[in-house]
Design a protein around this motif. Structure first.
Motif, PDB file in Angstrom:
ATOM      1  N   ILE A 196      38.939  29.348  30.735  1.00 47.65           N
ATOM      2  CA  ILE A 196      39.635  29.686  29.495  1.00 47.65           C
ATOM      3  C   ILE A 196      40.055  31.146  29.500  1.00 47.65           C
ATOM      4  CG2 ILE A 196      39.411  29.844  26.987  1.00 47.65           C
ATOM      5  CD1 ILE A 196      37.367  27.552  27.165  1.00 47.65           C
ATOM      6  N   ILE A 197      39.132  32.008  29.963  1.00 43.40           N
ATOM      7  CA  ILE A 197      39.412  33.443  29.976  1.00 43.40           C
ATOM      8  C   ILE A 197      40.582  33.761  30.907  1.00 43.40           C
ATOM      9  CG2 ILE A 197      38.466  35.717  30.480  1.00 43.40           C
ATOM     10  CD1 ILE A 197      37.338  34.206  28.001  1.00 43.40           C
ATOM     11  N   ILE A 198      40.586  33.151  32.074  1.00 41.85           N
ATOM     12  CA  ILE A 198      41.660  33.378  33.036  1.00 41.85           C
ATOM     13  C   ILE A 198      42.997  32.903  32.467  1.00 41.85           C
ATOM     14  CG2 ILE A 198      42.572  32.619  35.273  1.00 41.85           C
ATOM     15  CD1 ILE A 198      39.648  32.649  36.285  1.00 41.85           C
ATOM     16  N   PHE A 199      42.988  31.761  31.793  1.00 41.24           N
ATOM     17  CA  PHE A 199      44.216  31.239  31.190  1.00 41.24           C
ATOM     18  C   PHE A 199      44.770  32.209  30.144  1.00 41.24           C
ATOM     19  CE2 PHE A 199      46.276  28.927  27.721  1.00 41.24           C
ATOM     20  CZ  PHE A 199      47.333  28.347  28.398  1.00 41.24           C
ATOM     21  N   ILE A 200      43.877  32.732  29.297  1.00 42.90           N
ATOM     22  CA  ILE A 200      44.303  33.672  28.253  1.00 42.90           C
ATOM     23  C   ILE A 200      44.902  34.942  28.881  1.00 42.90           C
ATOM     24  CG2 ILE A 200      43.484  35.197  26.405  1.00 42.90           C
ATOM     25  CD1 ILE A 200      41.406  33.028  25.741  1.00 42.90           C
ATOM     26  N   GLY A 201      44.227  35.443  29.913  1.00 49.33           N
ATOM     27  CA  GLY A 201      44.713  36.652  30.577  1.00 49.33           C
ATOM     28  C   GLY A 201      46.080  36.445  31.200  1.00 49.33           C
ATOM     29  N   ARG A 202      46.254  35.333  31.905  1.00 44.47           N
ATOM     30  CA  ARG A 202      47.532  35.063  32.561  1.00 44.47           C
ATOM     31  C   ARG A 202      48.642  34.805  31.544  1.00 44.47           C
ATOM     32  NH1 ARG A 202      45.076  31.226  37.426  1.00 44.47           N
ATOM     33  NH2 ARG A 202      44.401  32.969  38.741  1.00 44.47           N
ATOM     34  N   LEU A 203      48.302  34.121  30.474  1.00 45.82           N
ATOM     35  CA  LEU A 203      49.293  33.833  29.438  1.00 45.82           C
ATOM     36  C   LEU A 203      49.798  35.123  28.791  1.00 45.82           C
ATOM     37  CD1 LEU A 203      50.808  31.734  27.719  1.00 45.82           C
ATOM     38  CD2 LEU A 203      48.844  31.743  26.148  1.00 45.82           C
ATOM     39  N   ILE A 209      43.663  42.022  28.679  1.00 43.03           N
ATOM     40  CA  ILE A 209      43.066  42.166  30.012  1.00 43.03           C
ATOM     41  C   ILE A 209      41.698  42.835  29.920  1.00 43.03           C
ATOM     42  CG2 ILE A 209      43.323  43.379  32.202  1.00 43.03           C
ATOM     43  CD1 ILE A 209      44.919  40.776  31.932  1.00 43.03           C
ATOM     44  N   ILE A 210      41.551  43.815  29.035  1.00 37.97           N
ATOM     45  CA  ILE A 210      40.238  44.440  28.833  1.00 37.97           C
ATOM     46  C   ILE A 210      39.249  43.418  28.302  1.00 37.97           C
ATOM     47  CG2 ILE A 210      38.985  46.119  27.408  1.00 37.97           C
ATOM     48  CD1 ILE A 210      41.394  47.974  27.657  1.00 37.97           C
ATOM     49  N   MET A 211      39.703  42.589  27.366  1.00 39.40           N
ATOM     50  CA  MET A 211      38.841  41.527  26.833  1.00 39.40           C
ATOM     51  C   MET A 211      38.405  40.567  27.946  1.00 39.40           C
ATOM     52  SD  MET A 211      39.826  38.496  24.144  1.00 39.40           S
ATOM     53  CE  MET A 211      40.785  37.684  25.436  1.00 39.40           C
ATOM     54  N   VAL A 212      39.348  40.227  28.823  1.00 36.44           N
ATOM     55  CA  VAL A 212      39.033  39.346  29.956  1.00 36.44           C
ATOM     56  C   VAL A 212      37.969  39.986  30.834  1.00 36.44           C
ATOM     57  CG1 VAL A 212      39.939  38.355  32.097  1.00 36.44           C
ATOM     58  CG2 VAL A 212      41.260  38.184  29.983  1.00 36.44           C
ATOM     59  N   LEU A 213      38.138  41.276  31.152  1.00 36.03           N
ATOM     60  CA  LEU A 213      37.170  41.978  32.004  1.00 36.03           C
ATOM     61  C   LEU A 213      35.782  41.987  31.375  1.00 36.03           C
ATOM     62  CD1 LEU A 213      36.467  43.794  34.439  1.00 36.03           C
ATOM     63  CD2 LEU A 213      37.157  45.747  33.038  1.00 36.03           C
ATOM     64  N   LEU A 214      35.686  42.323  30.103  1.00 36.54           N
ATOM     65  CA  LEU A 214      34.385  42.417  29.439  1.00 36.54           C
ATOM     66  C   LEU A 214      33.681  41.060  29.403  1.00 36.54           C
ATOM     67  CD1 LEU A 214      35.303  44.782  26.460  1.00 36.54           C
ATOM     68  CD2 LEU A 214      34.063  45.363  28.553  1.00 36.54           C
ATOM     69  N   ASN A 248      39.382  44.610  40.580  1.00 37.09           N
ATOM     70  CA  ASN A 248      40.234  43.845  41.493  1.00 37.09           C
ATOM     71  C   ASN A 248      40.333  42.384  41.069  1.00 37.09           C
ATOM     72  OD1 ASN A 248      40.680  46.108  43.075  1.00 37.09           O
ATOM     73  ND2 ASN A 248      39.035  45.623  44.524  1.00 37.09           N
ATOM     74  N   TYR A 249      39.200  41.845  40.648  1.00 39.33           N
ATOM     75  CA  TYR A 249      39.140  40.449  40.198  1.00 39.33           C
ATOM     76  C   TYR A 249      40.091  40.236  39.023  1.00 39.33           C
ATOM     77  CZ  TYR A 249      36.930  36.176  38.285  1.00 39.33           C
ATOM     78  OH  TYR A 249      36.679  34.920  37.795  1.00 39.33           O
ATOM     79  N   THR A 250      40.042  41.143  38.055  1.00 33.36           N
ATOM     80  CA  THR A 250      40.909  41.024  36.870  1.00 33.36           C
ATOM     81  C   THR A 250      42.385  41.175  37.242  1.00 33.36           C
ATOM     82  OG1 THR A 250      39.120  42.026  35.568  1.00 33.36           O
ATOM     83  CG2 THR A 250      41.273  41.842  34.512  1.00 33.36           C
ATOM     84  N   LEU A 251      42.679  42.102  38.159  1.00 39.85           N
ATOM     85  CA  LEU A 251      44.066  42.291  38.590  1.00 39.85           C
ATOM     86  C   LEU A 251      44.584  41.064  39.349  1.00 39.85           C
ATOM     87  CD1 LEU A 251      44.006  46.037  39.732  1.00 39.85           C
ATOM     88  CD2 LEU A 251      44.905  45.105  37.593  1.00 39.85           C
TER      89      LEU A 251
END
Length: 409
Positions: A24-31, A290-295, A324-327
């Motif tokens: 879910i987090i990855i989807f939100i970040g990419r969206l 993206i910060i939210m995804v990282l945290l 790197n993972y988040t990027l």
């Protein structure tokens, strides 16, 4: 081997991401990244496209720079251009100059039995660039003028033709008046109709033969009211103008098209503010997401962080892993955003689906400028700024105790 990058790839492409909160987090970040790219691309491409389209239309109609007599001032009736110290040959030889053409203007009134229109008769000569003007022609053709020969054809704007209920092939009477003289009547044949979508031009200008304008203004056969200077690149106008101004002679003056229509230029400058505002908003939205995804990823993988610290990884390496993972999560969003955004812009550029009211926007179709530099800058800019923004929240990792992290469920 770059350990943080290697480990980041292992986590990013792990199948475990499909079975937990990461999905879910990855989807939100990419969206959020994809939407940011789409909106930014559309804003920049259409904003810059509109600016360039309007500026180029003004420059293609009457030249990027005009040279006129000081006696003309802001009058629509031309005064004789002075030849004293006017270095015309040097202006033509400038590397930025694409073409020049002479003109004489005179104000008048076109009249029918039912209506009339105040006009500016712009007399053109044999050096008129018919090909450059073709983009404005709705129907018909421009007058083919020869020196010393009176050509009775004129080109009206679509606005004037509609107001006077005239079409190509019709005749039209025009009245010219001068101080202490009787009105002069001239009958012209309409050979063409043009449309620039710029109200200040379409409401006034009629294109005809220069010899008629000379005769009305009592000019000699070799005298002109001014010259229109066309540039190879209209973006160079500010750097070329001082040179042309010096070569124009002290009894003449040079005028940029951007100074001739300042109200349009002021309106165009609003695009810069809008572009900057929209991109800033989208960038803030993307960075926050993206910060939210990282945290959340850090919290979710607390056990992994504790294990890495136990195995000897330092805080800097672990922070690099998660940044790197988040990027890496962002990259598919960048690709999808570019594909959708560029696809939409290409469709608009080719088919012109979205229309505009030219009375408000000076163009009838939303113009698109697909400059590769802007496209790359948007993607790289979002990626780089996101990477910088992730550095501070990644310090949360240094607060995690290995013992407590391994016990964390």
């Amino acid at each position: 081997m770059n350990f943080p990058l290697y480990f980041s790839k292992k986590i990013a492409f792990s199948k475990d991401n499909k079975n937990n909160l990461s999905r879910i987090i990855i989807f939100i970040g990419r969206l959020s990244v994809a939407l940011g790219i789409i909106v930014s691309l559309i804003t920049v491409a259409t904003g810059i496209g509109s600016k360039n389209a309007i500026k180029n239309r003004m420059a293609d109609f009457g030249g990027a720079i005009q040279i006129k007599s000081q006696k003309s001032n802001s009058s629509y009736n031309s005064s004789v251009l002075s030849t004293e110290n006017f270095q015309f040959k040097k202006i033509q030889e400038l590397p930025d100059v694409a073409a020049t053409q002479k003109f004489v203007t005179v104000s008048g009134i076109m009249r029918t039995e039912d209506n009339f229109a105040g006009i500016i008769f712009k007399g053109i000569s044999s050096d008129f660039d018919h090909k450059r003007f073709e983009k404005f022609l709705v129907e018909g053709e421009t007058p083919r003028v020869k020196e010393g020969v009176y050509n009775g054809n004129v080109v009206l704007s679509q606005k004037i033709a509609n107001d006077l209920h005239k079409k190509v092939g019709d005749s039209i009477v025009t009245i010219f008046s001068k101080e202490d003289q009787k009105p002069l009547y001239r009958k012209f044949r309409i050979s063409g109709i043009y449309k620039t979508d710029i109200k200040m031009i379409d409401d006034l200008f009629v294109i005809g033969g220069i010899n008629h304008a000379r005769k009305i203004q009592n000019f000699e056969k070799d005298q002109n009211g001014g010259y229109e200077i066309f540039l190879k690149d209209n973006d160079r106008i500010d750097s070329v103008f001082p040179v042309i101004e010096k070569l124009s002679g002290y009894k003449n003056y040079a005028e940029k098209v951007t100074d001739k229509y300042p109200q349009i230029v002021d309106w165009i400058n609003i695009f810069d503010t809008n572009i900057a505002l929209i991109i800033t908003i989208m960038l803030v939205v993307v960075v926050i997401n993206i910060i939210m995804v990282l945290l959340i990823l850090i919290i979710e993988r607390t056990n992994s962080i504790g294990m890495l610290k136990t195995l000897g990884a330092n805080n800097r390496q672990i922070r690099a892993i998660f940044i790197n993972y988040t990027l890496l999560i962002m990259i598919p969003g960048l690709v999808i955003g570019n594909v959708i955004g560029l696809g939409f812009l290409l469709i608009q550029k080719i088919f012109g689906i979205i229309k505009l009211n030219p009375e408000n926007y000076y163009v009838s179709v939303v113009p698109v400028d697909l400059n590769p530099l802007y496209i790359l800058s948007i993607s790289l800019g979002i990626l780089i700024i996101s990477a910088i923004a992730l550095v501070l929240p990644s310090y949360l990792i240094s607060k995690i105790s290995p013992v407590k992290a391994i016990k964390y469920n």
